[in-house]
Design an enzyme around this catalytic site. Structure first.
Site, PDB file in Angstrom:
ATOM      1  N   ASP A 152       0.816  -1.204   0.000  1.00 37.34           N
ATOM      2  CA  ASP A 152       0.000   0.000   0.000  1.00 37.34           C
ATOM      3  C   ASP A 152       0.857   1.264   0.000  1.00 37.34           C
ATOM      4  OD1 ASP A 152      -2.282  -1.477  -0.062  1.00 37.34           O
ATOM      5  OD2 ASP A 152      -2.908  -1.073   1.996  1.00 37.34           O
TER       6      ASP A 152
ATOM      7  N   ASP B 296      -1.009  13.555  21.660  1.00 33.99           N
ATOM      8  CA  ASP B 296       0.235  13.397  20.906  1.00 33.99           C
ATOM      9  C   ASP B 296       0.055  13.820  19.456  1.00 33.99           C
ATOM     10  OD1 ASP B 296       1.464  12.459  23.153  1.00 33.99           O
ATOM     11  OD2 ASP B 296       1.662  10.385  22.480  1.00 33.99           O
TER      12      ASP B 296
ATOM     13  N   ALA C 185      -5.979   2.624   8.141  1.00 34.93           N
ATOM     14  CA  ALA C 185      -4.531   2.774   8.312  1.00 34.93           C
ATOM     15  C   ALA C 185      -4.233   3.361   9.705  1.00 34.93           C
ATOM     16  CB  ALA C 185      -3.965   3.639   7.187  1.00 34.93           C
ATOM     17  N   TYR C 186      -3.540   4.481   9.755  1.00 32.87           N
ATOM     18  CA  TYR C 186      -3.090   5.078  11.019  1.00 32.87           C
ATOM     19  C   TYR C 186      -4.272   5.398  11.940  1.00 32.87           C
ATOM     20  CZ  TYR C 186      -0.076   8.107  13.940  1.00 32.87           C
ATOM     21  OH  TYR C 186       0.628   8.687  14.967  1.00 32.87           O
ATOM     22  N   SER C 187      -5.359   5.876  11.370  1.00 35.93           N
ATOM     23  CA  SER C 187      -6.535   6.216  12.163  1.00 35.93           C
ATOM     24  C   SER C 187      -7.079   4.991  12.900  1.00 35.93           C
ATOM     25  CB  SER C 187      -7.624   6.813  11.268  1.00 35.93           C
ATOM     26  OG  SER C 187      -8.819   7.036  11.987  1.00 35.93           O
ATOM     27  N   LEU C 188      -7.161   3.870  12.218  1.00 41.55           N
ATOM     28  CA  LEU C 188      -7.687   2.644  12.828  1.00 41.55           C
ATOM     29  C   LEU C 188      -6.830   2.215  14.013  1.00 41.55           C
ATOM     30  CD1 LEU C 188      -9.788   0.331  12.670  1.00 41.55           C
ATOM     31  CD2 LEU C 188      -8.196  -0.869  11.160  1.00 41.55           C
ATOM     32  N   SER C 189      -5.509   2.341  13.877  1.00 36.44           N
ATOM     33  CA  SER C 189      -4.614   1.922  14.964  1.00 36.44           C
ATOM     34  C   SER C 189      -4.737   2.824  16.184  1.00 36.44           C
ATOM     35  CB  SER C 189      -3.162   1.896  14.468  1.00 36.44           C
ATOM     36  OG  SER C 189      -2.685   3.204  14.235  1.00 36.44           O
TER      37      SER C 189
END
Length: 297
Positions: free
Chosen positions: A77, A180, A192-196
């Protein structure tokens, strides 16, 4: 059925040779169909220098200086995101061949490459339009990349304390985050980053964006989903007097109190999906929903 000659632009992973192992086969498959093939210069140099492809036989281009009917992204990706950055407003559909691990965007496995290319000539495919967002600082584009297919995030520096982020939506004050960081993601980037960071999965083409805080100081601060025609304005305070703005993972330093404006870009990115592919089945497979992950003796 396509009767005219097609032209393909190839992008690939330039760091891990195993993710480019099929490049010679792909070039040969396209040549057999009479296609014109061009390759990004860095990728071409990498596969030739590592012996994965014979020199010659393709045109070479730099950055976004190409024309094509289709772009083929060979990698994961991350490679597809980089290819999308070079495609920009050209409107060229992207075919993602997944040589990585998860692959929400690049979801064609190497064994399906030939059939995927055949489907382009047979017309047996669909085009998914994916929202792109842009970032400006004080009315000027960022110095580096400023269009994102996945997300735009403001983040603290590595050694800094948490930052204070004043957020407005369409000129109306929303909330002040002490965290943060804050992620503004498209539906594409919601996995992606949001889900984590606890954000929701958003189905493509729903016309929304999501604001997801990163490690917020207050537990009652939750992600919020808003219409994608909204204008988001962020102003950041930091003890280190600067912060990072990351656009699809490419970050640059910004000075404290820089006014960051995020809005929907005037174009979308087109990704090729085979007619047999379905979003929910792909989601179920990638997220391993329903799988028994218990260790079996």
């Amino acid at each position: 059925m396509v009767s005219r000659k097609l032209k393909f632009a190839l992008f690939g992973n330039i760091y891990q040779s195993r993710k480019s192992a099929n490049i010679q086969k792909i070039v040969e498959l396209l040549a057999e169909r009479g296609a014109e093939v061009c390759m990004e210069r860095m990728f071409y140099d990498f596969v030739v220098d590592t012996g994965m492809m014979k020199p010659g036989g393709v045109d070479v281009f730099d950055d976004s200086d190409f024309t094509a009917d289709f772009v083929i992204s060979l990698g994961g990706d991350g490679t597809l995101l980089r290819a999308a950055g070079h495609v920009g407003a050209k409107g060229v559909p992207i075919v993602g061949i997944n040589m990585g691990r998860l692959g929400f965007l690049a979801d064609i496995v190497p064994s399906e490459t030939e059939s995927a290319i055949d489907s382009l000539y047979d017309g047996n495919y669909a085009i998914e339009e994916h929202t792109v967002i842009s970032a400006e600082t004080d009315g000027m584009p960022l110095n580096g990349q400023h269009y994102a297919l996945n997300d735009i995030a403001v983040l603290k520096r590595d050694t800094a304390s948490m930052i204070t982020i004043h957020a407005e939506v369409n000129g109306e004050y929303l909330v002040t985050y002490q965290a943060d960081g804050l992620i503004v993601s498209t539906p594409t980037g919601s996995t992606a980053y949001s889900l984590s960071n606890g954000g929701p999965i958003i189905v493509p083409r729903t016309g929304t964006l999501c604001l997801t805080p990163v490690a917020p100081h207050s537990l009652n601060i939750r992600p919020i989903v808003i219409p994608d025609d909204s204008e988001i304005t962020l102003t950041v305070e930091s003890r280190s007097h600067n912060f990072l703005t990351a656009v699809d993972g490419q970050s640059e330093k910004c000075a404290e109190n820089t006014r960051l404006t995020i809005r929907k870009a005037p174009y979308s990115i087109k990704i090729v999906k085979r007619s047999s592919q379905r979003y929910y089945s792909t989601l179920r497979e990638k997220m391993m929903w329903g799988a028994d992950t218990r260790i079996k003796n």
